[in-house]
Design a protein around this motif. Structure first.
Motif, short mmCIF file in Angstrom:
data_model
loop_
_atom_site.label_atom_id
_atom_site.label_comp_id
_atom_site.label_asym_id
_atom_site.label_seq_id
_atom_site.Cartn_x
_atom_site.Cartn_y
_atom_site.Cartn_z
N SER A 33 -4.55 5.92 -0.89
CA SER A 33 -4.05 4.86 -1.77
C SER A 33 -4.21 3.49 -1.12
O SER A 33 -4.40 2.48 -1.81
N ARG A 34 -4.16 3.44 0.21
CA ARG A 34 -4.26 2.17 0.91
C ARG A 34 -5.69 1.75 1.18
O ARG A 34 -5.94 0.61 1.57
N GLN A 35 -6.64 2.64 1.00
CA GLN A 35 -8.03 2.25 1.18
C GLN A 35 -8.57 1.47 -0.02
O GLN A 35 -9.59 0.80 0.08
N LYS A 36 -7.91 1.59 -1.15
CA LYS A 36 -8.20 0.76 -2.32
C LYS A 36 -9.67 0.80 -2.71
O LYS A 36 -10.26 -0.22 -3.08
N ASP A 37 -10.29 1.97 -2.64
CA ASP A 37 -11.72 2.04 -2.91
C ASP A 37 -12.05 1.69 -4.35
O ASP A 37 -13.13 1.19 -4.65
N LEU A 38 -11.10 1.94 -5.27
CA LEU A 38 -11.39 1.62 -6.66
C LEU A 38 -11.50 0.12 -6.87
O LEU A 38 -12.17 -0.34 -7.79
N GLN A 39 -10.86 -0.67 -6.01
CA GLN A 39 -10.95 -2.13 -6.11
C GLN A 39 -12.27 -2.66 -5.59
O GLN A 39 -12.66 -3.78 -5.91
N ILE A 40 -12.95 -1.90 -4.76
CA ILE A 40 -14.20 -2.39 -4.18
C ILE A 40 -15.42 -1.79 -4.88
O ILE A 40 -16.55 -2.16 -4.57
N ARG A 41 -15.19 -0.90 -5.83
CA ARG A 41 -16.29 -0.18 -6.45
C ARG A 41 -17.29 -1.11 -7.12
O ARG A 41 -18.49 -0.89 -7.07
N GLY A 42 -16.83 -2.17 -7.75
CA GLY A 42 -17.73 -3.07 -8.45
C GLY A 42 -18.11 -4.31 -7.66
O GLY A 42 -18.74 -5.22 -8.21
N MET A 43 -17.75 -4.35 -6.39
CA MET A 43 -18.02 -5.54 -5.59
C MET A 43 -19.47 -5.59 -5.13
O MET A 43 -20.22 -4.62 -5.22
N ASP A 44 -19.85 -6.76 -4.63
CA ASP A 44 -21.12 -6.90 -3.93
C ASP A 44 -21.18 -5.84 -2.83
O ASP A 44 -20.18 -5.61 -2.14
N PRO A 45 -22.32 -5.14 -2.66
CA PRO A 45 -22.38 -4.02 -1.71
C PRO A 45 -21.96 -4.38 -0.29
O PRO A 45 -21.25 -3.61 0.37
N VAL A 46 -22.39 -5.54 0.19
CA VAL A 46 -22.05 -5.94 1.56
C VAL A 46 -20.56 -6.22 1.68
O VAL A 46 -19.88 -5.73 2.59
N ASP A 47 -20.02 -7.00 0.74
CA ASP A 47 -18.59 -7.32 0.77
C ASP A 47 -17.75 -6.05 0.58
O ASP A 47 -16.71 -5.88 1.23
N ARG B 8 -15.08 -4.56 3.28
CA ARG B 8 -13.67 -4.37 2.93
C ARG B 8 -13.23 -2.93 3.16
O ARG B 8 -12.09 -2.68 3.57
N LEU B 9 -14.10 -1.98 2.89
CA LEU B 9 -13.75 -0.58 3.12
C LEU B 9 -13.45 -0.33 4.59
O LEU B 9 -12.48 0.36 4.93
N VAL B 10 -14.26 -0.89 5.47
CA VAL B 10 -14.02 -0.74 6.91
C VAL B 10 -12.69 -1.37 7.29
O VAL B 10 -11.87 -0.75 8.00
N VAL B 11 -12.43 -2.57 6.82
CA VAL B 11 -11.20 -3.28 7.18
C VAL B 11 -9.97 -2.56 6.61
O VAL B 11 -8.97 -2.37 7.32
N PHE B 12 -10.03 -2.15 5.34
CA PHE B 12 -8.91 -1.43 4.74
C PHE B 12 -8.60 -0.16 5.51
O PHE B 12 -7.44 0.16 5.78
N THR B 13 -9.65 0.58 5.88
CA THR B 13 -9.45 1.83 6.61
C THR B 13 -8.80 1.56 7.96
O THR B 13 -7.86 2.25 8.37
N GLY B 14 -9.28 0.54 8.66
CA GLY B 14 -8.69 0.20 9.95
C GLY B 14 -7.25 -0.23 9.84
O GLY B 14 -6.41 0.10 10.69
N GLN B 15 -6.93 -0.97 8.78
CA GLN B 15 -5.55 -1.44 8.61
C GLN B 15 -4.57 -0.29 8.39
O GLN B 15 -3.40 -0.38 8.77
N VAL B 16 -5.04 0.80 7.79
CA VAL B 16 -4.18 1.97 7.62
C VAL B 16 -3.76 2.52 8.97
O VAL B 16 -2.57 2.80 9.21
N TRP B 17 -4.72 2.68 9.88
CA TRP B 17 -4.39 3.24 11.20
C TRP B 17 -3.48 2.30 11.98
O TRP B 17 -2.59 2.76 12.71
N VAL B 18 -3.70 1.01 11.84
CA VAL B 18 -2.88 0.04 12.56
C VAL B 18 -1.44 0.06 12.04
O VAL B 18 -0.48 0.06 12.82
#
Length: 233
Positions: free
Chosen positions: A89-103, A107-117
């Protein structure tokens, strides 16, 4: 109408409401038990965690705990499901699905890291399960399904990045996600030994941002078209 008649008419409404109240009470009790079990298992692991201590933490009788979760294994599986659901739920992948591929990938990397932190106890739960060779997770009917949307999101970002000439071909979504997790989770799980060895504070806000930016940049450089491995000569 007599007072007795009024009471008789009101009784069905009260009787109808009772199952709803009981279900809500049962749900809250389960949540309390899971939170207590998360604290116990994350500090002591599955093998060291005690059901007696979990019941004490939850402020309930042990028989109540066994009413909701048949045994210690079932309870640990429920904690795993809670943990993975919280991660997803905290990776928020549905929010990034329609984004620019690079952005989106960044964001997926950052969201994932923030969960562990933010939730280091999640790593301790997963470490315990890996020490037990995943014997609980294989019994869960839901955890694997939680990751299907994430893999769909990663594949979608990769496909659009490839179509736009940004990402190279032949990237496996599972391999990529494992790499993202490794680049972010390892930093948190090994912070104490890293801090002792290198003499640096690794969990300051500035240092965490630096690490997550570093991880995102590594992933994006790997994905770039000009990063494709040369053909064997």
């Amino acid at each position: 109408m007599t007072s007795q008649d009024a009471q008789t008419e009101a009784r069905p409404a009260r009787d109808k409401a009772r199952p709803v109240v009981r279900r809500e009470s049962s749900r809250k009790t389960r949540e309390t038990i899971i939170q207590a079990a998360l604290a116990e298992f994350s500090s002591k692991g599955y093998d060291g965690g005690r059901v007696d201590e979990i019941a004490l933490r939850a402020g309930i009788n042990k028989n109540v705990l066994y009413h909701h979760f048949g045994n210690k294994d079932d309870l640990f599986t429920a904690v795993l499901e809670y943990t993975y659901d919280a991660i997803r739920s905290r990776q928020k992948d549905l929010q990034i699905r329609g984004m620019d591929p690079v952005d989106g990938m960044r964001r997926l990397v950052v969201f994932t890291g923030q969960v562990w932190v933010r939730f280091p106890e999640f790593q301790r739960i997963l470490a315990s399960e890996n020490l037990n060779q995943g014997k609980h997770i294989v019994t869960s009917a839901t955890i694997r399904e939680m990751y299907n949307p994430l893999l769909d999101t990663i594949r979608g970002l990769l496909q659009r990045g490839q179509q736009e000439g940004l990402f190279r071909e032949n990237i496996d979504a599972v391999d990529l996600y494992i790499s993202i997790t490794s680049l972010t989770a390892h930093y948190v799980s090994n912070r104490y030994t890293f801090e002792a060895i290198f003499g640096q504070r690794l969990m300051t806000a500035q240092r965490i941002k630096q690490r997550l930016d570093h991880a995102a940049e590594m992933v994006l450089r790997y994905l770039r078209v000009d990063a494709a491995p040369s053909a064997a000569r």
